[in-house]
Design an enzyme around this catalytic site. Structure first.
Site, PDB file in Angstrom:
ATOM      1  N   PRO A   2       0.856  -1.197   0.000  1.00 34.11           N
ATOM      2  CA  PRO A   2       0.000   0.000   0.000  1.00 34.11           C
ATOM      3  C   PRO A   2       0.890   1.244   0.000  1.00 34.11           C
ATOM      4  CG  PRO A   2      -0.597  -1.488   1.796  1.00 34.11           C
ATOM      5  CD  PRO A   2       0.685  -2.004   1.204  1.00 34.11           C
ATOM      6  N   GLU A   3       0.520   2.205  -0.820  1.00 32.45           N
ATOM      7  CA  GLU A   3       1.296   3.430  -0.890  1.00 32.45           C
ATOM      8  C   GLU A   3       0.540   4.540  -0.163  1.00 32.45           C
ATOM      9  OE1 GLU A   3       3.790   4.337  -3.759  1.00 32.45           O
ATOM     10  OE2 GLU A   3       3.742   2.465  -4.865  1.00 32.45           O
ATOM     11  N   LYS A  58       3.455   6.339   5.692  1.00 29.34           N
ATOM     12  CA  LYS A  58       2.550   5.209   5.492  1.00 29.34           C
ATOM     13  C   LYS A  58       2.149   4.544   6.816  1.00 29.34           C
ATOM     14  CE  LYS A  58       5.204   3.753   1.807  1.00 29.34           C
ATOM     15  NZ  LYS A  58       5.593   2.759   0.802  1.00 29.34           N
ATOM     16  N   ARG A 128       0.903 -11.888   4.626  1.00 37.00           N
ATOM     17  CA  ARG A 128       2.336 -12.216   4.709  1.00 37.00           C
ATOM     18  C   ARG A 128       2.958 -11.881   6.055  1.00 37.00           C
ATOM     19  NH1 ARG A 128       5.264 -10.700  -0.791  1.00 37.00           N
ATOM     20  NH2 ARG A 128       6.952 -11.738   0.322  1.00 37.00           N
ATOM     21  N   ARG A 281      14.765  -0.365  -8.908  1.00 38.84           N
ATOM     22  CA  ARG A 281      13.327  -0.605  -9.085  1.00 38.84           C
ATOM     23  C   ARG A 281      12.956  -0.628 -10.558  1.00 38.84           C
ATOM     24  NH1 ARG A 281      10.573   0.921  -4.350  1.00 38.84           N
ATOM     25  NH2 ARG A 281       8.786  -0.110  -5.314  1.00 38.84           N
TER      26      ARG A 281
END
Ligand SMILES: [Zn+2]
Length: 297
Positions: A2-3, A58, A128, A281
């Site tokens: 999630p950003e 975040k 996870r 990335r």
């Protein structure tokens, strides 16, 4: 992962639903997801009333009437789902987009269940198990190592282009994508928003900060705010009270102009969007529209 816009969507939804509710119990199945002593839970969580839901980068912060806060990091696969006792259609869930947002809870991804005295419940799901929900004195929250190091919030009104450029110049000899992703420079900018804002500002991600003209950096400031704002609007604009997996996924694809569009034509010039590697990335770029400053391809 999630950003920032997704975490902000969670915050806005929970801020609407949680304040004034009183916690009755907390159950968890995985101690690392809820690393709190039995004593603290009994003393500062149970019977506490929720005051407010805040966000820094975040990280979500739920402030309690006991002067303690629940600090929550969703990490890779975390999500929070609020389910009222009656009117289950009024549930709200956001975070990692999967079926647990809309399915029956608790399920096998549920790590923590917080029950309120009115029968409603808040589920912290995390497949996870990298995320966590930590109880600590509210006054100590700004003292967490992460909080001390994290850069300014790009959506705050005091985040001017002047401040943005000052922050970037802390790493003026690095490539601009790496600097945008550096959480100590700016809070909460992830891969999607770095690629999208650099595309909109016509700056190639490998450009060296110091070599990019000021006018381009000012454009980048504006585009970064625009892309984050648009994404939050998408996350929050659903007419249902929950954001389901499909809705969330759809909103990313709708607004993305380069992200995950490799091999497709650029919407501005028609050249093929390339996927390259920058700052470790996967990076999406139109090599015709985005100019390289101070580096060689
Ligand atoms: Zn192009």
């Amino acid at each position: 992962m999630p950003e920032l816009p997704e975490v902000e969507t969670v915050r806005v939804g929970l801020q609407r639903l949680l304040p004034k509710r009183v916690i009755k119990s907390a159950d968890f199945d995985w101690p690392k997801s809820f690393p709190n002593s039995k004593h603290d839970v009994g003393q500062f969580l149970i019977d506490a009333k929720i005051i407010a839901v805040r966000r820094r980068a975040k990280v979500l912060i739920i402030d309690l009437s006991s002067n303690y806060s629940l600090v929550i990091h969703l990490k890779m696969t975390g999500q929070l789902v609020f389910v009222p006792k009656t009117k289950p259609d009024n549930r709200f869930g956001a975070g990692h987009p999967n079926d647990s947002l809309i399915g029956k809870l608790p399920d096998k991804s549920t790590r923590v269940t917080i029950s309120f005295t009115d029968g409603s419940r808040l589920f912290f799901n995390d497949q996870r198990k990298f995320g966590w929900m930590r109880l600590m004195p509210t006054i100590e929250v700004p003292e967490i190592d992460f909080m001390k190091k994290v850069g300014p919030e790009p959506l705050e009104s005091d985040f001017t282009d002047k401040l943005f450029i000052e922050r970037l110049m802390r790493r003026k000899n690095s490539n601009i994508k790496a600097v945008l992703l550096d959480q100590t420079v700016l809070a909460g900018v992830g891969n999607i928003y770095a690629d999208e804002s650099l595309f909109a500002a016509k700056i190639h991600p490998i450009s060296i900060v110091n070599a990019v003209p000021k006018t381009r950096l000012k454009a980048l400031h504006k585009e970064l705010i625009d892309v984050l704002t648009l994404s939050i609007e998408k996350g929050g604009s659903t007419d249902r009270n929950y954001v389901n997996a499909e809705g969330k996924k759809g909103s990313y694809i709708d607004f993305a102009k380069v992200f995950r569009r490799e091999k497709q034509p650029c919407i501005v010039c028609g050249s093929e969007i390339k996927k390259i590697r920058v700052a470790g990335r996967g990076t999406h770029v139109c090599e015709s529209c985005q100019k390289v400053y101070g580096a060689t391809k």
